[in-house]
Design an enzyme around this catalytic site. Structure first.
Site, PDB file in Angstrom:
ATOM      1  N   ASN A 291       0.805  -1.221   0.000  1.00 31.00           N
ATOM      2  CA  ASN A 291       0.000   0.000   0.000  1.00 31.00           C
ATOM      3  C   ASN A 291       0.842   1.276   0.000  1.00 31.00           C
ATOM      4  O   ASN A 291       0.401   2.302  -0.526  1.00 31.00           O
ATOM      5  CB  ASN A 291      -0.928  -0.028   1.232  1.00 31.00           C
ATOM      6  CG  ASN A 291      -1.540   1.320   1.513  1.00 31.00           C
ATOM      7  OD1 ASN A 291      -2.444   1.774   0.806  1.00 31.00           O
ATOM      8  ND2 ASN A 291      -1.032   2.009   2.539  1.00 31.00           N
TER       9      ASN A 291
ATOM     10  N   SER B 141      -4.358   2.624  -8.434  1.00 35.96           N
ATOM     11  CA  SER B 141      -5.153   3.862  -8.521  1.00 35.96           C
ATOM     12  C   SER B 141      -5.885   3.875  -9.863  1.00 35.96           C
ATOM     13  O   SER B 141      -5.446   3.208 -10.815  1.00 35.96           O
ATOM     14  CB  SER B 141      -4.221   5.075  -8.463  1.00 35.96           C
ATOM     15  OG  SER B 141      -4.897   6.247  -8.863  1.00 35.96           O
TER      16      SER B 141
ATOM     17  N   TYR C  87       3.688   9.459 -11.194  1.00 35.15           N
ATOM     18  CA  TYR C  87       2.754   8.704 -10.334  1.00 35.15           C
ATOM     19  C   TYR C  87       1.829   7.829 -11.179  1.00 35.15           C
ATOM     20  O   TYR C  87       1.626   6.647 -10.881  1.00 35.15           O
ATOM     21  CB  TYR C  87       1.945   9.681  -9.484  1.00 35.15           C
ATOM     22  CG  TYR C  87       0.919   9.015  -8.588  1.00 35.15           C
ATOM     23  CD1 TYR C  87       1.315   8.239  -7.504  1.00 35.15           C
ATOM     24  CD2 TYR C  87      -0.451   9.171  -8.818  1.00 35.15           C
ATOM     25  CE1 TYR C  87       0.369   7.623  -6.675  1.00 35.15           C
ATOM     26  CE2 TYR C  87      -1.395   8.565  -7.998  1.00 35.15           C
ATOM     27  CZ  TYR C  87      -0.981   7.786  -6.928  1.00 35.15           C
ATOM     28  OH  TYR C  87      -1.913   7.183  -6.110  1.00 35.15           O
TER      29      TYR C  87
ATOM     30  N   SER D 138       3.666   4.965 -12.446  1.00 35.53           N
ATOM     31  CA  SER D 138       3.992   3.981 -11.392  1.00 35.53           C
ATOM     32  C   SER D 138       2.799   3.072 -11.128  1.00 35.53           C
ATOM     33  O   SER D 138       2.950   1.872 -10.907  1.00 35.53           O
ATOM     34  CB  SER D 138       4.437   4.687 -10.101  1.00 35.53           C
ATOM     35  OG  SER D 138       3.353   5.259  -9.389  1.00 35.53           O
TER      36      SER D 138
HETATM   37  P1  NDP Z   1      -1.368   8.649   2.997  1.00 31.70           P
HETATM   38  O1  NDP Z   1      -0.456   9.759   2.650  1.00 31.70           O
HETATM   39  O2  NDP Z   1      -2.397   8.833   4.055  1.00 31.70           O
HETATM   40  O3  NDP Z   1      -0.551   7.334   3.340  1.00 31.70           O
HETATM   41  C1  NDP Z   1       0.577   6.951   2.596  1.00 31.70           C
HETATM   42  C2  NDP Z   1       1.303   5.889   3.396  1.00 31.70           C
HETATM   43  O4  NDP Z   1       2.423   5.456   2.641  1.00 31.70           O
HETATM   44  C3  NDP Z   1       1.791   6.406   4.719  1.00 31.70           C
HETATM   45  O5  NDP Z   1       1.552   5.432   5.707  1.00 31.70           O
HETATM   46  C4  NDP Z   1       3.272   6.585   4.495  1.00 31.70           C
HETATM   47  O6  NDP Z   1       3.944   6.284   5.699  1.00 31.70           O
HETATM   48  C5  NDP Z   1       3.561   5.496   3.477  1.00 31.70           C
HETATM   49  N1  NDP Z   1       4.748   5.753   2.689  1.00 31.70           N
HETATM   50  C6  NDP Z   1       4.958   6.680   1.726  1.00 31.70           C
HETATM   51  N2  NDP Z   1       6.202   6.605   1.264  1.00 31.70           N
HETATM   52  C7  NDP Z   1       6.807   5.597   1.945  1.00 31.70           C
HETATM   53  C8  NDP Z   1       8.103   5.030   1.931  1.00 31.70           C
HETATM   54  N3  NDP Z   1       9.073   5.478   1.129  1.00 31.70           N
HETATM   55  N4  NDP Z   1       8.364   4.008   2.768  1.00 31.70           N
HETATM   56  C9  NDP Z   1       7.419   3.539   3.610  1.00 31.70           C
HETATM   57  N5  NDP Z   1       6.184   4.033   3.679  1.00 31.70           N
HETATM   58  C10 NDP Z   1       5.880   5.052   2.854  1.00 31.70           C
HETATM   59  O7  NDP Z   1      -2.100   8.276   1.623  1.00 31.70           O
HETATM   60  P2  NDP Z   1      -3.152   7.149   1.218  1.00 31.70           P
HETATM   61  O8  NDP Z   1      -3.550   6.348   2.365  1.00 31.70           O
HETATM   62  O9  NDP Z   1      -4.187   7.828   0.436  1.00 31.70           O
HETATM   63  O10 NDP Z   1      -2.264   6.298   0.210  1.00 31.70           O
HETATM   64  C11 NDP Z   1      -2.107   4.901   0.310  1.00 31.70           C
HETATM   65  C12 NDP Z   1      -1.990   4.319  -1.076  1.00 31.70           C
HETATM   66  O11 NDP Z   1      -3.219   4.577  -1.779  1.00 31.70           O
HETATM   67  C13 NDP Z   1      -0.885   4.932  -1.933  1.00 31.70           C
HETATM   68  O12 NDP Z   1      -0.221   3.906  -2.641  1.00 31.70           O
HETATM   69  C14 NDP Z   1      -1.635   5.839  -2.877  1.00 31.70           C
HETATM   70  O13 NDP Z   1      -0.970   5.995  -4.090  1.00 31.70           O
HETATM   71  C15 NDP Z   1      -2.940   5.076  -3.055  1.00 31.70           C
HETATM   72  N6  NDP Z   1      -4.067   5.863  -3.537  1.00 31.70           N
HETATM   73  C16 NDP Z   1      -4.563   6.919  -2.823  1.00 31.70           C
HETATM   74  C17 NDP Z   1      -5.627   7.656  -3.311  1.00 31.70           C
HETATM   75  C18 NDP Z   1      -6.203   8.834  -2.582  1.00 31.70           C
HETATM   76  O14 NDP Z   1      -7.017   9.560  -3.185  1.00 31.70           O
HETATM   77  N7  NDP Z   1      -5.888   9.059  -1.324  1.00 31.70           N
HETATM   78  C19 NDP Z   1      -6.260   7.311  -4.596  1.00 31.70           C
HETATM   79  C20 NDP Z   1      -5.685   6.169  -5.253  1.00 31.70           C
HETATM   80  C21 NDP Z   1      -4.629   5.483  -4.735  1.00 31.70           C
HETATM   81  P3  NDP Z   1       5.113   7.143   6.403  1.00 31.70           P
HETATM   82  O15 NDP Z   1       4.881   8.569   6.105  1.00 31.70           O
HETATM   83  O16 NDP Z   1       5.025   6.730   7.830  1.00 31.70           O
HETATM   84  O17 NDP Z   1       6.328   6.584   5.770  1.00 31.70           O
END
Ligand code: NDP
Length: 250
Positions: A90, A140, A155, A158
């Site tokens: 995720n 996504s 993005y 990806s």
């Molecule tokens: P958030 O920003 O709330 O969460 C993103 C999570 O990813 C955080 O827990 C962050 O943790 C973690 N993360 C990011 N980069 C890293 C890294 N390099 N290493 C480890 N952890 C990482 O966003 P969402 O919950 O919305 O996103 C979750 C997924 O859903 C993503 O893949 C996003 O692309 C996808 N998505 C989201 C949408 C939206 O509208 N919100 C729509 C479609 C897809 P920490 O900061 O602790 O590292």
């Protein structure tokens, strides 16, 4: 659905969709492994998971763009629980930028959203084969359509890569009983948009234009992830599942 005796890794579990997913699995009695960079947020999510059924999650502070950290995720999980049943890839983020904005954005986005997923999955596969487990990738709808209001070239690429990764790995592992699927959310109300400075007022505008009149909440995406990871989805593999309040229709 019951995940008692199942070990579930959720990357990006400190926030948004990942946090909701970890909690959803914990409520179904899973042993959850929470992966992210922000230790304080991970601890808060861990407490909520523990409150659900009394099982203490394993918290692993790891950056998915760093090979050593990715290896640590599998090592520490197997060290503690001796197996892996479900991997939820995720963790991910977006960055604003198009073809004239430099290659750096591409490298940064791909290293977490694609390379980290590739490496972690490759290390988890031997364990998933043993348990006949499964993988859910969080992709996504931008993998499937271009979105004019955002300038998200790297993005979008990806997530398109993640969709085809899902199909290819699903085919590779099918004969060994390991399923691989993806969820493709449209807009979801999470801190994802804060990182790229999209204000709450803009999210309210998204609500208004969606055919179902709202964008999604993290828990709704978590529900589909849990379903795909469960035995109820035992005939489903290699599928990318759109969950977008009708966004793809417009
Ligand atoms: P958030 O920003 O709330 O969460 C993103 C999570 O990813 C955080 O827990 C962050 O943790 C973690 N993360 C990011 N980069 C890293 C890294 N390099 N290493 C480890 N952890 C990482 O966003 P969402 O919950 O919305 O996103 C979750 C997924 O859903 C993503 O893949 C996003 O692309 C996808 N998505 C989201 C949408 C939206 O509208 N919100 C729509 C479609 C897809 P920490 O900061 O602790 O590292």
């Amino acid at each position: 659905m019951d995940f008692n005796n199942k070990v579930v890794i959720v990357t990006g579990a400190s926030s948004g969709i990942g946090a909701a997913t970890a909690e959803a699995f914990a409520k179904l009695s899973a042993s959850v492994v929470l992966v992210g960079r922000n230790a304080e947020k991970l601890r808060a999510v861990a407490q909520k998971c523990e409150n659900a059924k009394g099982k203490k999650p394993l918290v692993i502070k790891a950056d998915m763009s760093v090979d050593f950290d990715v290896k640590k995720v599998v090592f520490e999980t197997v060290d503690k629980f001796s197996k892996i049943d479900v991997l939820v890839n995720n963790a991910g983020f977006t960055a604003n930028g198009g073809i004239r904005d430099g290659i750096e954005i591409y490298d940064k986005v791909m290293s977490t959203n694609v390379r980290g997923v590739y490496l972690l999955t490759s290390l988890a596969v031997p364990h998933l084969v043993k348990t006949r487990g499964n993988i859910v990738n969080v992709s996504s709808i931008v993998a499937k359509k271009t979105v004019k209001s955002f300038n998200w070239l790297a993005y979008s690429m990806s997530k398109a890569a993640l969709d085809h990764f899902t199909r290819c790995v699903a085919l590779e592992l099918a004969s060994e009983g390991v399923r691989v699927n993806a969820v493709n959310p449209g807009a979801v109300r999470t801190p994802f948009y804060e990182v790229i400075s999209v204000p709450e007022t803009m999210l309210k505008k998204f609500d208004a234009v969606m055919p179902l009149g709202k964008i999604a909440e993290s828990e709704e995406i978590a529900d589909m992830i849990v379903y795909l990871a469960s035995d109820k989805a035992r005939s489903i593999t290699g599928v990318t599942n759109v969950i977008d309040n009708g966004n793809m229709l417009i």
